[in-house]
Design an enzyme around this catalytic site. Structure first.
Site, PDB file in Angstrom:
ATOM      1  N   GLY A   1      43.056  -4.632  -6.202  1.00 44.47           N
ATOM      2  CA  GLY A   1      44.217  -3.771  -6.334  1.00 44.47           C
ATOM      3  C   GLY A   1      45.478  -4.544  -6.645  1.00 44.47           C
TER       4      GLY A   1
ATOM      5  CG  ASP B   1      38.707 -15.402  -1.533  1.00 49.30           C
ATOM      6  OD1 ASP B   1      38.356 -16.432  -2.147  1.00 49.30           O
ATOM      7  OD2 ASP B   1      39.261 -14.441  -2.100  1.00 49.30           O
TER       8      ASP B   1
END
Length: 399
Positions: A159, A271
């Protein structure tokens, strides 16, 4: 220990006599000296008048009142040799009592700590409802000026992030998920779960959330200095000093230490990279983006996933087999640490199957040439000025 109420020394192979001094333990409500090799007269004063035969069972050499189911005392056993009795007390009874007391104290502290951990976990789960609320899509439109492109901070795999201003004047970052991606729904749920339960000065904080059919968004603390990646590679930003780079990595290490060891259930970020390290107005680093983070529950030290992290930063076992563990975060931290001091991405074209970033740094260290890579990042004169301006005695940086 005049306030002692409970004493169980059964099955300890204790020998000698029962000390008369135990009669002074007026608060003693329970005593168990059974299944030992004690001898001599059972005291009768203080709390001993309330104890039954079960307290002294299976001690063949004990003597005393008939109600205790032991043999009557004779002159020879009523007055044992005082030196021998003292020796037995010092050698067996006192150490036994101390050991029992230490064991009881340890068990009590362990129970208290377990209860505290449960309270911390419970408070962590209850905390979100008390400190942040759900917002509507219309409110998000208002605070971001209709998701105006001028407020666009950045885009990611799931997003976009917009800058917004709340009615109280507080600046926030609104992370809007792309609902066309199925993975975005999982990322939204994961990030809500993680950020709502954790609290640390070096982790991004959730303020509000929007969970409607046509909108999934998170309202987060706004970081005015952007991401570490922008500071490393954007020409619009000045270079970071050696000290600032070091402080940023210390902040990131503190965040990982909390995720791995400071929360009741270990959390793996999965991550870690410069784009997910955000800097506030004071250049304090905050680890962000928990869209693919994992909880290691049930005492597990690792788990498996089909979700891939960013190439170049994920550990080899993560990329090959999907194995998720705290060691994978540490590997990513090492890559970011090398990148921040060399300004080279792990995916740089110079790195291939024959030469990785890790091998490149190792070779430079062997050749004592690491300063040739680090020093060009930041001019030597400016580095000296900053060090002296902070009151730090200057010495050659390569020392």
């Amino acid at each position: 220990m005049l306030s002692l109420e409970f004493l169980d020394l059964s099955k300890n192979n204790l020998s000698g006599v029962i000390p008369k001094s135990l009669e002074t333990l007026l608060q003693l409500k329970y005593l168990n000296l059974s299944i030992n090799i004690l001898q001599g007269e059972i005291p009768t004063g203080g709390p001993f008048k309330n104890f039954s035969a079960q307290s002294f069972a299976s001690n063949a050499a004990l003597c005393g009142a008939p109600r205790l189911h032991v043999q009557p005392c004779t002159n020879s056993t009523e007055k044992p040799n005082s030196k021998k009795a003292r020796k037995y007390v010092l050698k067996y009874i006192v150490p036994g009592i101390l050991s029992a007391m230490l064991l009881g104290t340890f068990i009590t502290l362990l129970i208290v700590r377990m209860k505290r951990n449960e309270e911390v976990a419970t408070n962590a789960i209850l905390l979100p409802d008390q400190h942040w609320r759900k917002v509507s899509y219309q409110e998000l439109l208002r605070v971001t000026s209709g998701f105006n492109e001028s407020n666009l901070i950045g885009t990611g795999g799931f997003g976009s992030v917009y800058k917004g201003t709340l009615s109280n004047g507080m600046e926030v970052a609104v992370k809007v998920l792309n609902l066309q991606l199925e993975e975005a729904f999982k990322a939204f749920d994961s990030e809500c779960e993680m950020l709502s339960n954790i609290r640390h000065r070096n982790l991004i904080k959730i303020i509000n959330s929007c969970n409607e059919v046509d909108c999934k968004a998170l309202v987060l603390n706004y970081m005015p200095n952007g991401s570490l990646e922008r500071w490393l590679y954007s020409e619009k930003f000045c270079s970071l000093s050696i000290i600032e780079r070091l402080n940023i990595m210390i902040d990131v290490a503190s965040a990982l230490e909390y995720l791995h060891h400071g929360y009741p259930i270990p959390i793996v970020h999965c991550d870690l990279k410069p784009g997910n390290i955000l800097l506030d107005e004071n250049m304090v680093a905050h680890v962000a983006d928990f869209g693919i983070a994992k909880l290691l529950g049930g005492g597990d030290s690792m788990t498996q996933t089909l979700t891939l992290a960013t190439i170049g930063y994920m550990a080899p076992e993560y990329g090959r087999e999907g194995i998720v563990s705290t060691r994978g975060d540490v590997y990513s931290f090492g890559i970011v640490l090398m990148e921040i001091f060399t300004k080279r991405k792990p995916t740089d074209e110079m790195f291939d199957e024959e030469m990785s970033m890790k091998q490149w740094i190792a070779n430079l260290l062997i050749q004592d040439a690491i300063v040739d890579i680090v020093m060009p990042i930041y001019s030597r004169k400016r580095q000296i000025k900053i060090l002296c301006g902070r009151g730090i005695f200057y010495r050659p940086l390569w020392d």
